[in-house]
Design a protein around this motif. Structure first.
Motif, PDB file in Angstrom:
ATOM      1  N   ALA A   1       0.568   2.075   1.683  1.00 16.84           N
ATOM      2  CA  ALA A   1       0.573   1.007   2.655  1.00 16.84           C
ATOM      3  C   ALA A   1       0.721   1.448   3.863  1.00 16.84           C
ATOM      4  CB  ALA A   1       1.511  -0.152   2.372  1.00 16.84           C
ATOM      5  N   THR A   2       1.707   2.429   4.174  1.00 16.13           N
ATOM      6  CA  THR A   2       1.631   3.201   5.534  1.00 16.13           C
ATOM      7  C   THR A   2       0.572   4.003   5.948  1.00 16.13           C
ATOM      8  OG1 THR A   2       3.198   4.570   4.532  1.00 16.13           O
ATOM      9  CG2 THR A   2       4.142   2.912   5.734  1.00 16.13           C
ATOM     10  N   ALA A   3       0.087   4.792   4.883  1.00  6.62           N
ATOM     11  CA  ALA A   3      -1.042   5.674   4.903  1.00  6.62           C
ATOM     12  C   ALA A   3      -2.303   4.772   5.427  1.00  6.62           C
ATOM     13  CB  ALA A   3      -1.456   6.348   3.828  1.00  6.62           C
ATOM     14  N   THR A   4      -2.533   3.335   4.835  1.00  5.08           N
ATOM     15  CA  THR A   4      -3.796   3.024   5.144  1.00  5.08           C
ATOM     16  C   THR A   4      -3.441   1.918   6.568  1.00  5.08           C
ATOM     17  OG1 THR A   4      -3.017   1.416   3.444  1.00  5.08           O
ATOM     18  CG2 THR A   4      -4.605   2.696   2.849  1.00  5.08           C
ATOM     19  N   ARG A   5      -2.174   1.762   6.711  1.00  5.67           N
ATOM     20  CA  ARG A   5      -2.152   0.968   8.087  1.00  5.67           C
ATOM     21  C   ARG A   5      -2.218   1.720   9.187  1.00  5.67           C
ATOM     22  NH1 ARG A   5       0.607  -4.128   8.348  1.00  5.67           N
ATOM     23  NH2 ARG A   5       1.305  -3.665  10.415  1.00  5.67           N
ATOM     24  N   ARG A   6      -2.114   3.118   9.123  1.00  2.70           N
ATOM     25  CA  ARG A   6      -2.276   4.122  10.106  1.00  2.70           C
ATOM     26  C   ARG A   6      -3.767   3.964  10.919  1.00  2.70           C
ATOM     27  NH1 ARG A   6       0.467   9.007   8.060  1.00  2.70           N
ATOM     28  NH2 ARG A   6       2.342   7.809   8.259  1.00  2.70           N
ATOM     29  N   PRO A   7      -4.743   3.793   9.914  1.00  3.79           N
ATOM     30  CA  PRO A   7      -6.171   3.517  10.625  1.00  3.79           C
ATOM     31  C   PRO A   7      -6.244   2.393  11.607  1.00  3.79           C
ATOM     32  CG  PRO A   7      -6.366   4.297   8.245  1.00  3.79           C
ATOM     33  CD  PRO A   7      -4.812   4.146   8.492  1.00  3.79           C
TER      34      PRO A   7
ATOM     35  N   ARG B   1       5.573  -4.557  12.352  1.00  2.00           N
ATOM     36  CA  ARG B   1       5.524  -3.669  13.561  1.00  2.00           C
ATOM     37  C   ARG B   1       5.903  -2.209  12.933  1.00  2.00           C
ATOM     38  NH1 ARG B   1       9.533  -7.754  15.045  1.00  2.00           N
ATOM     39  NH2 ARG B   1      11.333  -6.213  14.409  1.00  2.00           N
ATOM     40  N   GLY B   2       5.466  -1.994  11.837  1.00  2.00           N
ATOM     41  CA  GLY B   2       5.211  -0.637  11.245  1.00  2.00           C
ATOM     42  C   GLY B   2       6.449  -0.210  10.560  1.00  2.00           C
ATOM     43  N   GLU B   3       7.786  -0.945  10.494  1.00  2.00           N
ATOM     44  CA  GLU B   3       8.960  -0.305  10.075  1.00  2.00           C
ATOM     45  C   GLU B   3       9.006  -0.099   8.693  1.00  2.00           C
ATOM     46  OE1 GLU B   3      13.281  -1.864  10.183  1.00  2.00           O
ATOM     47  OE2 GLU B   3      12.388  -2.776  11.942  1.00  2.00           O
ATOM     48  N   VAL B   4       9.122   1.069   8.199  1.00  2.00           N
ATOM     49  CA  VAL B   4       8.904   1.412   6.690  1.00  2.00           C
ATOM     50  C   VAL B   4       9.838   1.001   6.237  1.00  2.00           C
ATOM     51  CG1 VAL B   4       8.765   3.416   5.373  1.00  2.00           C
ATOM     52  CG2 VAL B   4       7.463   3.250   7.405  1.00  2.00           C
ATOM     53  N   ALA B   5      11.167   1.060   6.491  1.00  2.00           N
ATOM     54  CA  ALA B   5      12.266   0.539   5.789  1.00  2.00           C
ATOM     55  C   ALA B   5      12.339  -1.121   5.671  1.00  2.00           C
ATOM     56  CB  ALA B   5      13.400   0.716   6.748  1.00  2.00           C
ATOM     57  N   ALA B   6      11.539  -1.889   6.311  1.00  2.00           N
ATOM     58  CA  ALA B   6      11.545  -3.159   5.929  1.00  2.00           C
ATOM     59  C   ALA B   6      10.353  -3.520   5.018  1.00  2.00           C
ATOM     60  CB  ALA B   6      10.952  -3.887   7.329  1.00  2.00           C
TER      61      ALA B   6
ATOM     62  N   VAL C   1       0.146  -3.049  -2.160  1.00  2.00           N
ATOM     63  CA  VAL C   1      -0.388  -2.405  -1.051  1.00  2.00           C
ATOM     64  C   VAL C   1      -1.341  -3.159  -0.140  1.00  2.00           C
ATOM     65  CG1 VAL C   1      -1.808  -0.367  -0.664  1.00  2.00           C
ATOM     66  CG2 VAL C   1      -0.373  -0.294  -2.311  1.00  2.00           C
ATOM     67  N   VAL C   2      -2.196  -3.842  -0.609  1.00  2.00           N
ATOM     68  CA  VAL C   2      -3.140  -4.860  -0.039  1.00  2.00           C
ATOM     69  C   VAL C   2      -2.176  -5.914   0.733  1.00  2.00           C
ATOM     70  CG1 VAL C   2      -4.788  -6.770  -0.434  1.00  2.00           C
ATOM     71  CG2 VAL C   2      -5.004  -4.593  -1.558  1.00  2.00           C
ATOM     72  N   ALA C   3      -1.242  -6.385   0.234  1.00  2.00           N
ATOM     73  CA  ALA C   3      -0.543  -7.576   1.083  1.00  2.00           C
ATOM     74  C   ALA C   3       0.104  -6.743   2.152  1.00  2.00           C
ATOM     75  CB  ALA C   3       0.647  -8.179   0.013  1.00  2.00           C
ATOM     76  N   LEU C   4       0.733  -5.646   2.142  1.00  2.00           N
ATOM     77  CA  LEU C   4       1.399  -4.826   3.017  1.00  2.00           C
ATOM     78  C   LEU C   4       0.492  -4.468   4.223  1.00  2.00           C
ATOM     79  CD1 LEU C   4       4.052  -2.541   1.285  1.00  2.00           C
ATOM     80  CD2 LEU C   4       4.384  -4.488   2.860  1.00  2.00           C
TER      81      LEU C   4
ATOM     82  N   ALA D   1       7.826   3.928  -8.251  1.00  2.00           N
ATOM     83  CA  ALA D   1       6.584   2.853  -7.927  1.00  2.00           C
ATOM     84  C   ALA D   1       6.782   2.429  -6.474  1.00  2.00           C
ATOM     85  CB  ALA D   1       6.713   1.852  -8.925  1.00  2.00           C
ATOM     86  N   ILE D   2       7.966   1.899  -6.095  1.00  2.00           N
ATOM     87  CA  ILE D   2       8.279   1.157  -4.674  1.00  2.00           C
ATOM     88  C   ILE D   2       7.684   2.365  -3.746  1.00  2.00           C
ATOM     89  CG2 ILE D   2      10.023   0.286  -3.210  1.00  2.00           C
ATOM     90  CD1 ILE D   2      11.249  -1.054  -5.668  1.00  2.00           C
ATOM     91  N   ALA D   3       8.137   3.570  -3.809  1.00  2.00           N
ATOM     92  CA  ALA D   3       7.955   4.532  -2.831  1.00  2.00           C
ATOM     93  C   ALA D   3       6.341   4.786  -2.601  1.00  2.00           C
ATOM     94  CB  ALA D   3       8.824   6.025  -3.060  1.00  2.00           C
ATOM     95  N   GLY D   4       5.595   4.834  -3.759  1.00  2.00           N
ATOM     96  CA  GLY D   4       4.284   4.972  -3.923  1.00  2.00           C
ATOM     97  C   GLY D   4       3.695   3.912  -3.212  1.00  2.00           C
ATOM     98  N   VAL D   5       4.202   2.695  -3.429  1.00  2.00           N
ATOM     99  CA  VAL D   5       3.618   1.381  -2.723  1.00  2.00           C
ATOM    100  C   VAL D   5       3.576   1.471  -1.341  1.00  2.00           C
ATOM    101  CG1 VAL D   5       3.733  -1.072  -2.334  1.00  2.00           C
ATOM    102  CG2 VAL D   5       3.570  -0.250  -4.883  1.00  2.00           C
ATOM    103  N   VAL D   6       5.045   2.011  -0.793  1.00  2.00           N
ATOM    104  CA  VAL D   6       4.954   2.020   0.676  1.00  2.00           C
ATOM    105  C   VAL D   6       4.386   3.079   1.356  1.00  2.00           C
ATOM    106  CG1 VAL D   6       6.932   2.263   2.274  1.00  2.00           C
ATOM    107  CG2 VAL D   6       7.403   0.913   0.445  1.00  2.00           C
ATOM    108  N   ALA D   7       4.208   4.204   0.464  1.00  2.00           N
ATOM    109  CA  ALA D   7       3.467   5.125   0.919  1.00  2.00           C
ATOM    110  C   ALA D   7       2.146   5.072   1.422  1.00  2.00           C
ATOM    111  CB  ALA D   7       3.721   6.532   0.233  1.00  2.00           C
TER     112      ALA D   7
END
Lengths: 110, 186
Positions: free
Chosen positions: A39-45, B26-31, B66-69, A31-37
């Motif tokens: 979020a990073t995918a949508t931060r790229r735009p 800053r986009g740090e995935v580990a954080a 996800v929205v928060a991030l 679940a955590i990995a999914g949330v991060v994935a």
């Protein structure tokens, strides 16, 4: 008969562990990995937005440069900047104030 | 001597949530992952307090996180918890509204088994959800954040916009009501 719940003593904490989603560690990790994935995918735009925003500036500069070049090459502009040696020497001969350097530049070559 | 000095040397301290927010910006995935590890369960707890269905609460908590991030730039890094709670609560309330429209008359908490919980806990889980249903939303938030998430009164008070004393009163009332409903378990 006494009240089984003492109104002054804080009751013991409730064990909510059956409701804890992190009890299944593997599932929780997914679940955590999914949330991060996600979020990073949508931060790229967002990054793309930044690039496109700087792209707008680059485009504006390029458009301005192209416009300047186009106006610089139009026939009128060419006539204005290209000196006709005959005209220049005629003006000099008739006593007009002519830049000597432009006379040298024109060199009498047509 | 050297060994003693080495063993006394402090290990690298855990980054604060504020530091993690700044690094995640800053986009740090580990954080981002560490932030999720620290706060996703709190998001679930707040969603559960509103929705009273564990499966729905998990979905809403994950969506809200996800929205928060995505919107970290809008957050004061040192007040991340309260900011996250507000996002989760808003989304959970919206989800509850949609559910009321989709399922008119449906007010009972979800008693379906969740795959994450071992089968032996099912009865206890159902009883807990039913008992929570008798509390106010704020009481549910306080007791879950305190007893499941181990937040302090100060942390809960800041995140929920309460005074610490108010928080203690809610916890006291919630535990009493739950004990009365649950009897000797859990």
């Amino acid at each position: 008969m006494t009240d089984p719940i003492d109104p002054h003593t804080p009751p013991d904490p409730i064990d909510f562990s059956p409701l804890d989603p992190a009890r299944d560690a593997a599932r929780w990790d997914r679940a955590i990995a999914g949330v991060v994935a996600r979020a990073t995918a949508t931060r790229r735009p967002g990054v793309m937005r930044e690039l496109s925003r700087s792209g707008v500036v680059v485009f504006a500069v390029a458009a301005a440069a192209a416009a300047a070049m186009w106006f610089g090459r139009r026939p009128g502009a060419a006539a204005a900047t290209t000196r006709d040696p005959v005209v220049e020497w005629t003006r000099w001969a008739s006593g007009e104030d002519v830049d000597p350097l432009s006379l040298i530049d024109s060199g009498g070559v047509r | 001597m050297i060994l003693a000095a080495l063993s006394d040397a402090d290990p690298e301290p855990d980054p604060t949530t504020g530091d993690l927010v700044r690094r995640a910006r800053r986009g740090e995935v580990a954080a981002m992952e560490l932030l999720a590890r620290r706060h996703l369960r709190a998001a679930y707890v707040v969603a559960l307090a509103v929705l009273r269905r564990p499966a729905d609460a998990e979905d809403v908590a994950q969506e809200a996180f996800v929205v928060a991030l995505e919107k970290l730039d809008a957050c004061d890094p040192d007040r991340f918890s309260g900011w996250l709670v507000r996002i989760v609560r808003t989304r959970a309330l919206n989800a509850a509204d949609k559910r009321r429209i989709r399922e008119p008359g449906e007010a009972e908490p979800d008693a379906s088994p969740a795959p994450a919980v071992p089968l032996g806990d099912r009865g206890l889980r159902e009883r807990l959800v039913a008992a929570l249903d008798g509390l106010t939303r704020v009481q549910r938030e306080v007791v879950l954040l305190h007893d499941l998430e181990s937040w302090t009164h100060a942390e809960i008070a800041e995140a929920l916009g309460l005074t610490e004393n108010n928080c203690r009163q809610h916890l006291f009332a919630a535990r009493r009501a739950l004990r009365a409903r649950l009897g000797d378990a859990p």
